[in-house]
Write a protein that holds these residues in place. Sequence first.
Motif, PDB file in Angstrom:
ATOM      1  N   ARG A 101      46.301 -41.050 -10.392  1.00 21.27           N
ATOM      2  CA  ARG A 101      46.400 -39.811  -9.623  1.00 21.27           C
ATOM      3  C   ARG A 101      47.008 -38.718 -10.487  1.00 21.27           C
ATOM      4  N   LEU A 102      46.412 -37.537 -10.454  1.00 22.54           N
ATOM      5  CA  LEU A 102      46.848 -36.416 -11.278  1.00 22.54           C
ATOM      6  C   LEU A 102      47.850 -35.552 -10.522  1.00 22.54           C
ATOM      7  N   GLN A 126      48.438 -30.891 -13.839  1.00 22.73           N
ATOM      8  CA  GLN A 126      47.324 -31.487 -14.579  1.00 22.73           C
ATOM      9  C   GLN A 126      45.982 -31.020 -14.028  1.00 22.73           C
ATOM     10  N   ILE A 127      45.882 -30.901 -12.710  1.00 20.26           N
ATOM     11  CA  ILE A 127      44.638 -30.420 -12.111  1.00 20.26           C
ATOM     12  C   ILE A 127      44.385 -28.971 -12.499  1.00 20.26           C
ATOM     13  N   ARG A 130      41.221 -26.145 -15.195  1.00 21.11           N
ATOM     14  CA  ARG A 130      40.606 -24.816 -15.033  1.00 21.11           C
ATOM     15  C   ARG A 130      39.270 -24.886 -14.288  1.00 21.11           C
ATOM     16  N   LEU A 131      39.327 -25.467 -13.111  1.00 27.56           N
ATOM     17  CA  LEU A 131      38.139 -25.533 -12.253  1.00 27.56           C
ATOM     18  C   LEU A 131      38.142 -24.298 -11.360  1.00 27.56           C
ATOM     19  N   GLY A 132      37.567 -23.231 -11.859  1.00 32.39           N
ATOM     20  CA  GLY A 132      37.650 -21.950 -11.164  1.00 32.39           C
ATOM     21  C   GLY A 132      37.021 -21.936  -9.791  1.00 32.39           C
ATOM     22  N   ASP A 133      36.057 -22.833  -9.549  1.00 33.55           N
ATOM     23  CA  ASP A 133      35.382 -22.870  -8.252  1.00 33.55           C
ATOM     24  C   ASP A 133      36.180 -23.613  -7.190  1.00 33.55           C
ATOM     25  N   TRP A 134      37.279 -24.266  -7.583  1.00 32.09           N
ATOM     26  CA  TRP A 134      37.948 -25.213  -6.703  1.00 32.09           C
ATOM     27  C   TRP A 134      39.417 -24.855  -6.511  1.00 32.09           C
ATOM     28  N   ARG A 135      39.972 -25.344  -5.383  1.00 31.68           N
ATOM     29  CA  ARG A 135      41.393 -25.201  -5.101  1.00 31.68           C
ATOM     30  C   ARG A 135      41.953 -26.569  -4.706  1.00 31.68           C
ATOM     31  N   GLY A 180      45.054 -41.979  -3.344  1.00 31.38           N
ATOM     32  CA  GLY A 180      45.794 -41.044  -2.513  1.00 31.38           C
ATOM     33  C   GLY A 180      45.865 -39.630  -3.052  1.00 31.38           C
ATOM     34  N   GLY A 181      44.870 -39.246  -3.848  1.00 36.98           N
ATOM     35  CA  GLY A 181      44.884 -37.891  -4.391  1.00 36.98           C
ATOM     36  C   GLY A 181      43.733 -37.661  -5.346  1.00 36.98           C
ATOM     37  N   VAL A 182      43.920 -36.703  -6.239  1.00 39.64           N
ATOM     38  CA  VAL A 182      42.874 -36.295  -7.181  1.00 39.64           C
ATOM     39  C   VAL A 182      43.015 -37.073  -8.480  1.00 39.64           C
ATOM     40  N   THR A 183      41.901 -37.580  -9.007  1.00 39.29           N
ATOM     41  CA  THR A 183      41.878 -38.271 -10.293  1.00 39.29           C
ATOM     42  C   THR A 183      40.821 -37.628 -11.194  1.00 39.29           C
TER      43      THR A 183
END
Length: 217
Positions: free
Chosen positions: A3-4, A8-9, A13-18, A73-76
């Motif tokens: 899990r990040l 780290q997320i 630099r994922l400009g399209d995402w939050r 339980g989160g973003v990877t």
Amino acid sequence: MTRLTNPQILEARLGDWRVLLNQLATRFRTGDFETGAEFVAAIAVAADAAGHHPDVTLTYPSVAVNLSTHDEGGVTGKDLDLAREISMLAEQRGLVADPASTQSVEMALDTADASEIADFWSVVLTGSPDNVDDDAVTDPAGRVPPLWFQQCEPHEVPHQRFHLDITLPPEEVGPRTEAALAAGGRIGWETRTFRVLEDRQGNRACLCWSAGRNEGD
């Protein structure tokens, strides 16, 4: 996969995402339903190829996408990779991301003892007492927002200024009521279109059904 953290997320630099509540979220403006449906189909192909599947909501003007790795339980890293792939698919179709329009809603209930009422709320919201984890109720079908329990001091039951209405198919009202009673609930009162249930601490929810509504007197 690990899990990040939020930093780290953000470094990706994922400009399209939050980042919203341990998941990546965005919405792409499609303008019409057919374009959105074709985009969802493309996402499905990419998700199957990656062996990782987002939650996707198709509406007339847009497609909303949420990504997380549930067993972590989160973003990877899997979510970052698929997010990039989905953004590329959107760019190929000339679709514009609108991440500022995303949001995530939780419900919170003040209680001095979550263990006394958690099973009741799991039943009322999801139909089963088995969807309580870490003092929160999460619907595996995604039909209702998560409900978590805010620790507070013991207090008298206040007059409720807002409560939950759960509208069910008529055949589900009886079984849901019985399960709620088995989980410590009680029936407060009912009319021809809804039934008020109370947990052990007096907090209320309404089970509603369509039969009898808008039928005149």
